[in-house]
Design a protein around this motif. Sequence first.
Motif, mmCIF file in Angstrom:
data_model
loop_
_atom_site.group_PDB
_atom_site.id
_atom_site.type_symbol
_atom_site.label_atom_id
_atom_site.label_comp_id
_atom_site.label_asym_id
_atom_site.label_seq_id
_atom_site.Cartn_x
_atom_site.Cartn_y
_atom_site.Cartn_z
ATOM 1 N N ARG A 252 0.835 -1.208 0.000
ATOM 2 C CA ARG A 252 0.000 0.000 0.000
ATOM 3 C C ARG A 252 0.867 1.254 0.000
ATOM 4 O O ARG A 252 0.576 2.229 -0.704
ATOM 5 C CB ARG A 252 -0.928 -0.011 1.214
ATOM 6 N N MET A 253 1.934 1.254 0.772
ATOM 7 C CA MET A 253 2.801 2.420 0.823
ATOM 8 C C MET A 253 3.563 2.623 -0.483
ATOM 9 O O MET A 253 3.790 3.759 -0.908
ATOM 10 C CB MET A 253 3.771 2.285 1.999
ATOM 11 N N LYS A 254 3.940 1.538 -1.143
ATOM 12 C CA LYS A 254 4.612 1.692 -2.437
ATOM 13 C C LYS A 254 3.663 2.315 -3.457
ATOM 14 O O LYS A 254 4.067 3.182 -4.256
ATOM 15 C CB LYS A 254 5.111 0.331 -2.931
ATOM 16 N N ALA A 255 2.414 1.893 -3.447
ATOM 17 C CA ALA A 255 1.426 2.489 -4.346
ATOM 18 C C ALA A 255 1.206 3.957 -4.006
ATOM 19 O O ALA A 255 1.069 4.807 -4.902
ATOM 20 C CB ALA A 255 0.117 1.710 -4.261
ATOM 21 N N ALA A 256 1.169 4.272 -2.714
ATOM 22 C CA ALA A 256 1.011 5.663 -2.309
ATOM 23 C C ALA A 256 2.206 6.499 -2.743
ATOM 24 O O ALA A 256 2.048 7.654 -3.176
ATOM 25 C CB ALA A 256 0.830 5.742 -0.791
ATOM 26 N N TYR A 257 3.404 5.917 -2.653
ATOM 27 C CA TYR A 257 4.602 6.645 -3.072
ATOM 28 C C TYR A 257 4.512 7.004 -4.554
ATOM 29 O O TYR A 257 4.860 8.121 -4.959
ATOM 30 C CB TYR A 257 5.848 5.808 -2.798
ATOM 31 N N ALA A 258 4.021 6.075 -5.343
ATOM 32 C CA ALA A 258 3.913 6.333 -6.784
ATOM 33 C C ALA A 258 2.971 7.484 -7.077
ATOM 34 O O ALA A 258 3.163 8.241 -8.034
ATOM 35 C CB ALA A 258 3.435 5.066 -7.500
ATOM 36 N N ALA A 259 1.938 7.659 -6.242
ATOM 37 C CA ALA A 259 0.945 8.710 -6.485
ATOM 38 C C ALA A 259 1.249 10.006 -5.739
ATOM 39 O O ALA A 259 0.597 11.021 -5.973
ATOM 40 C CB ALA A 259 -0.439 8.205 -6.071
ATOM 41 N N SER A 260 2.261 9.979 -4.859
ATOM 42 C CA SER A 260 2.454 11.066 -3.905
ATOM 43 C C SER A 260 2.728 12.415 -4.551
ATOM 44 O O SER A 260 2.194 13.442 -4.117
ATOM 45 C CB SER A 260 3.588 10.714 -2.937
#
Length: 503
Positions: free
Chosen positions: A369-377
């Motif tokens: 989930r955090m990796k996906a959030a990083y991509a969108a950050s």
Amino acid sequence: MPRTPRTKTTRRLKTALLASSVSVCLVAANAPAAPLGVGDLLFPNLGNPGYDVASYDLSLTYSGRNDKPLQAVTTIDAWTTAALDRLNLDFAHGTVSSVEVDGRPASFAKAGEDLVVTPQRPLAPGSWTRITVRHTSDPRPVQGRDGGWVRTTDGLAMANQADAAHLVFPCNDHPSDKAMFTFRVTAPNGYTAVANGLPTTVDRAGGSTTWTYRTQHPMATELAQVSIGRSSVLHRDGPHGLPVRDVVPSKDRAILEPWLKKTPDQIAWMESKVGRYPFETYGLLTARAATGFELETQTLSLFERDLFTDPAYPAWYVESIMVHELSHQWFGDSVSPRTWSDVWLNEGHATWYEALYAEEKAHKPMEARMKAAYAASDGWRAAGGPPAAPKPPQPGQKIGIFRANIYDGAALALYALRQEIGRPAFERLERAWVQNHRDRTATTADFVHLASGIAGRDLRGFFDAWLYGTKTPPMPGHPDWKSAAPQKAAASQKTADRKTADK
């Protein structure tokens, strides 16, 4: 608030926020009435300087029609923090019939969304004062405004975040001024009224019943809750004998019970992470209403019934949203933001424990989930601002501050912090934060200071980048993580908003 996949202090404030505004209170008696504020960057006219509320006593009389104004009396006890010829209250949606200050009739006038009160005698600094306002409280929606009363199929509930309590009752409507609350709600027999805190009395007279509730801890106005409906109140024990009460439409008791009975174990899980539950009771208020969000009203979180009955939502997701609202009782309710720019401390932490619960109970990896959030950050920062410097809401869209940048974007900053200082230090920080600031307000600077002390080194540079930078910093321990270009990330904004729904 939670984010949903649907449509989606100290008692004596001696902060710069208040001090910078106090001078405007020294108003000449013959000057025109004008709206004031405490200087919040996101809501400049919210709150009022010159006094510190100690308690609210709110009496409401409901006719049985949720499209008709309620008769109301709001009594405010407060300490003055400056000499006042006048004082302002936030109140924008009701008719005021009279105001008294210390038992004497006072004149009053409307100025924007303020009620400006002129007592017969000026108020000296450091004095105790009581303001009594007789007014109506209108449950009909305000064009171009969000929040206030929520009309359900059988009555009413409240959703006051971020700046809508003053659509319901006169108040100092800013989280920096927490106070004790008493609610007295009168409704026709056949209705049940429930509010924040614990019940004290139930008085029946003729065809109506009056319920009285009191909080045992101070509360921000945005967290006030009153439910009036044809409801059942279900009781069970939580950890350490904590009284857990749920308020549900009577006809929905059976269908909701499988969800409601999970709450005591969820409280125990949160206590294992951050320590003892901070209030006198907890429970869910489940309403037949279309809000598009759930809301962490203190001791009694508001949920849409459809969250529990729509088969489109998997069980693990529903439970994680329940934990999101529960965790707000520590992060946002017990420890409240000093300004609305500090709201990432609420939503980032609630999202963190939502995700951690899903990881531990449903095997949904936090790292994914955090990796996906990083991509969108980077896209979230471009659209809504960095987590601790959110962009102001658009006119008429006050809940517009509740964007992905303060949900998964802020949780991403917490993940980076855990990567930076290590899990043991991070877990000590979380417990110390809610213990040190219990029943008070706190700022981002307070969090940075505490984290630096626990880590044993100055973390201001780390936090400046993660909380205020326009670009997402490299993730400690994951140099391969990449943030998509803002245009591509913006396309994923709707996907992120799915579960970032606190509002």
